[in-house]
Design a protein around this motif. Structure first.
Motif, mmCIF file in Angstrom:
data_model
loop_
_atom_site.group_PDB
_atom_site.id
_atom_site.type_symbol
_atom_site.label_atom_id
_atom_site.label_comp_id
_atom_site.label_asym_id
_atom_site.label_seq_id
_atom_site.Cartn_x
_atom_site.Cartn_y
_atom_site.Cartn_z
ATOM 1 N N LEU A 42 0.850 -1.182 0.000
ATOM 2 C CA LEU A 42 0.000 0.000 0.000
ATOM 3 C C LEU A 42 0.891 1.238 0.000
ATOM 4 N N THR A 43 0.641 2.146 -0.946
ATOM 5 C CA THR A 43 1.430 3.365 -1.063
ATOM 6 C C THR A 43 0.509 4.556 -1.289
ATOM 7 N N LEU A 44 1.038 5.738 -1.053
ATOM 8 C CA LEU A 44 0.275 6.953 -1.305
ATOM 9 C C LEU A 44 -0.074 7.048 -2.785
ATOM 10 N N GLU A 45 0.839 6.611 -3.645
ATOM 11 C CA GLU A 45 0.603 6.619 -5.083
ATOM 12 C C GLU A 45 -0.616 5.778 -5.431
ATOM 13 N N ARG A 46 -0.720 4.594 -4.874
ATOM 14 C CA ARG A 46 -1.854 3.713 -5.159
ATOM 15 C C ARG A 46 -3.156 4.304 -4.643
ATOM 16 N N ILE A 47 -3.098 4.949 -3.496
ATOM 17 C CA ILE A 47 -4.300 5.548 -2.916
ATOM 18 C C ILE A 47 -4.827 6.669 -3.806
ATOM 19 N N VAL A 48 -3.937 7.547 -4.253
ATOM 20 C CA VAL A 48 -4.345 8.661 -5.112
ATOM 21 C C VAL A 48 -4.860 8.138 -6.445
ATOM 22 N N THR A 49 -4.197 7.132 -6.998
ATOM 23 C CA THR A 49 -4.636 6.554 -8.274
ATOM 24 C C THR A 49 -6.044 5.982 -8.145
ATOM 25 N N ALA A 50 -6.302 5.266 -7.057
ATOM 26 C CA ALA A 50 -7.628 4.687 -6.838
ATOM 27 C C ALA A 50 -8.674 5.781 -6.659
ATOM 28 N N ALA A 51 -8.319 6.847 -5.956
ATOM 29 C CA ALA A 51 -9.259 7.937 -5.714
ATOM 30 C C ALA A 51 -9.633 8.628 -7.020
ATOM 31 N N VAL A 52 -8.660 8.861 -7.879
ATOM 32 C CA VAL A 52 -8.928 9.490 -9.174
ATOM 33 C C VAL A 52 -9.822 8.591 -10.017
ATOM 34 N N ALA A 53 -9.569 7.286 -9.993
ATOM 35 C CA ALA A 53 -10.371 6.346 -10.781
ATOM 36 C C ALA A 53 -11.828 6.343 -10.327
ATOM 37 N N VAL A 54 -12.050 6.377 -9.018
ATOM 38 C CA VAL A 54 -13.417 6.402 -8.493
ATOM 39 C C VAL A 54 -14.106 7.710 -8.875
ATOM 40 N N ALA A 55 -13.388 8.826 -8.731
ATOM 41 C CA ALA A 55 -13.966 10.130 -9.077
ATOM 42 C C ALA A 55 -14.299 10.203 -10.562
ATOM 43 N N TYR A 139 -6.330 21.468 -21.755
ATOM 44 C CA TYR A 139 -7.177 21.663 -20.577
ATOM 45 C C TYR A 139 -8.586 21.139 -20.829
ATOM 46 N N LEU A 140 -9.104 21.384 -22.034
ATOM 47 C CA LEU A 140 -10.436 20.873 -22.365
ATOM 48 C C LEU A 140 -10.457 19.351 -22.319
ATOM 49 N N ASP A 141 -9.407 18.726 -22.826
ATOM 50 C CA ASP A 141 -9.306 17.267 -22.795
ATOM 51 C C ASP A 141 -9.225 16.767 -21.360
ATOM 52 N N ASN A 142 -8.474 17.480 -20.526
ATOM 53 C CA ASN A 142 -8.341 17.075 -19.132
ATOM 54 C C ASN A 142 -9.681 17.163 -18.400
ATOM 55 N N LEU A 143 -10.440 18.200 -18.674
ATOM 56 C CA LEU A 143 -11.754 18.359 -18.047
ATOM 57 C C LEU A 143 -12.735 17.305 -18.548
ATOM 58 N N HIS A 144 -12.558 16.876 -19.786
ATOM 59 C CA HIS A 144 -13.410 15.816 -20.330
ATOM 60 C C HIS A 144 -13.101 14.482 -19.656
ATOM 61 N N ARG A 145 -11.812 14.213 -19.436
ATOM 62 C CA ARG A 145 -11.415 12.951 -18.800
ATOM 63 C C ARG A 145 -11.714 12.957 -17.307
ATOM 64 N N HIS A 146 -11.690 14.126 -16.697
ATOM 65 C CA HIS A 146 -11.916 14.243 -15.250
ATOM 66 C C HIS A 146 -12.981 15.309 -14.990
ATOM 67 N N PRO A 147 -14.233 15.041 -15.310
ATOM 68 C CA PRO A 147 -15.288 16.064 -15.167
ATOM 69 C C PRO A 147 -15.462 16.566 -13.738
ATOM 70 N N TRP A 148 -15.015 15.807 -12.756
ATOM 71 C CA TRP A 148 -15.138 16.243 -11.367
ATOM 72 C C TRP A 148 -14.286 17.476 -11.071
ATOM 73 N N LEU A 149 -13.330 17.781 -11.954
ATOM 74 C CA LEU A 149 -12.532 18.990 -11.762
ATOM 75 C C LEU A 149 -13.401 20.239 -11.762
ATOM 76 N N LEU A 150 -14.501 20.179 -12.525
ATOM 77 C CA LEU A 150 -15.395 21.329 -12.612
ATOM 78 C C LEU A 150 -16.157 21.564 -11.321
ATOM 79 N N LYS A 151 -16.185 20.579 -10.431
ATOM 80 C CA LYS A 151 -16.903 20.701 -9.163
ATOM 81 C C LYS A 151 -16.022 21.260 -8.052
ATOM 82 N N ILE A 152 -14.748 21.433 -8.339
ATOM 83 C CA ILE A 152 -13.795 21.828 -7.304
ATOM 84 C C ILE A 152 -13.605 23.338 -7.268
ATOM 85 N N ASN A 153 -13.646 23.895 -6.080
ATOM 86 C CA ASN A 153 -13.316 25.300 -5.875
ATOM 87 C C ASN A 153 -11.799 25.397 -5.724
ATOM 88 N N GLN A 154 -11.136 25.944 -6.750
ATOM 89 C CA GLN A 154 -9.679 26.011 -6.746
ATOM 90 C C GLN A 154 -9.166 27.403 -6.388
#
Length: 285
Positions: A42-55, A139-154
């Motif tokens: 178990l690593t931090l890398e695996r945790i973040v990868t799994a979290a991104v996949a679920v999102a 950036y448009l491609d990134n938002l398409h692959r990760h639509p949850w980015l649009l929900k984040i207050n950055q």
């Protein structure tokens, strides 16, 4: 109220709303790593990868420490040995996906000894138009692959290596514009805001179809009798005189808007160039 004074949204989508110091330690690799744990591998890398996949698959709301423990086949408490909670995990997720469209890192920093004068992409540094075009499309491609980015207050993003490197590369691509530093940041903000607005409209349209079960055609067909009567009433002359293809899905608003942005920046660059030429001429007299 979060530890650093920020207030998280109800759905927890505010970056920097957790322990900012701990997020920075994890992002920059300066924090202590677990020396042992009940789940080897178990690593931090695996945790973040799994979290991104679920999102990506189910949205940011589906990401929880309990869900990730199931995905990774470990106890929930084991995850807390690596990351304090979801707020800090969000900071790591954001930095991860912001780094995805970036070219591979090089040994030398941009502008350092041995650096390619043509820039990280090999493009002519004066070709800032191509840099803006690439920036917008990536950036448009990134938002398409990760639509949850649009929900984040950055608004208060915790800056990690990927976020900073992305900004550095963007600035390198724009250096041929000859603008002042605040103006260069303004170019990036303008382009990103345009892309986010268009991506959000597309995401909202897709979400409306999922929520209502109605296609866009079915939705507008239901309004057609009312809109036709309104157009015949004479109360809306501008709308009534518009061509039938005005709202056609065939019109590419991204290409149209991006082209107009670049044209506007070209006018600014010409203006700044003329100003410098005039100043140099005055200095010689």
């Amino acid at each position: 109220m979060a530890k650093d004074g920020t207030t998280a949204a109800a759905d927890g989508t505010v970056t920097g709303s957790g322990d900012t110091a701990r997020s920075l330690e994890l992002l920059w690799g300066t924090g202590e790593r677990p020396s042992r744990g009940p789940k080897p591998g178990l690593t931090l890398e695996r945790i973040v990868t799994a979290a991104v996949a679920v999102a990506d698959a189910e949205g940011l709301a589906a990401v929880s420490m309990r869900r990730l423990s199931t995905e990774l086949g470990t106890g929930t408490m084991s995850l807390y040995r690596y990351v304090p909670g979801k707020a800090e995990l969000l900071d790591l997720m954001l930095d991860r996906v912001l780094g995805e469209p970036l070219p591979a890192a090089t040994e030398e920093p941009a502008g350092g000894a041995g650096a390619d004068p043509a820039g990280p992409s090999g493009a002519d540094p004066a070709d800032w138009r191509a840099a803006i075009d690439t920036m917008a499309r990536s950036y448009l491609d990134n938002l398409h692959r990760h639509p949850w980015l649009l929900k984040i207050n950055q608004a208060r993003t915790v800056l990690g290596p990927s976020a900073l490197r992305g900004l550095d590369l963007a600035l390198a691509g724009l250096r041929g514009m000859g603008l002042r530093n605040p103006e260069l940041i303004g170019v990036i903000i303008t382009v990103n805001s345009f892309v986010e607005g268009l991506a959000r409209s597309r995401a909202d349209a897709a979400e409306a179809v999922r929520q209502t079960g109605l296609s866009d055609e079915e939705f507008w067909d239901r309004q057609r009798p009312y809109l036709e009567r309104a157009m015949l009433s004479g109360a809306y002359p501008m709308m009534a005189n518009m061509a039938e293809d005005t709202f056609s899905a065939e019109f590419d608003h991204f290409e149209f808007g991006l082209g107009r942005l670049i044209a506007g920046f070209e006018a600014l660059v010409r203006e700044r160039t003329a100003e410098r030429t005039a100043e140099e001429a005055a200095a010689r007299t």
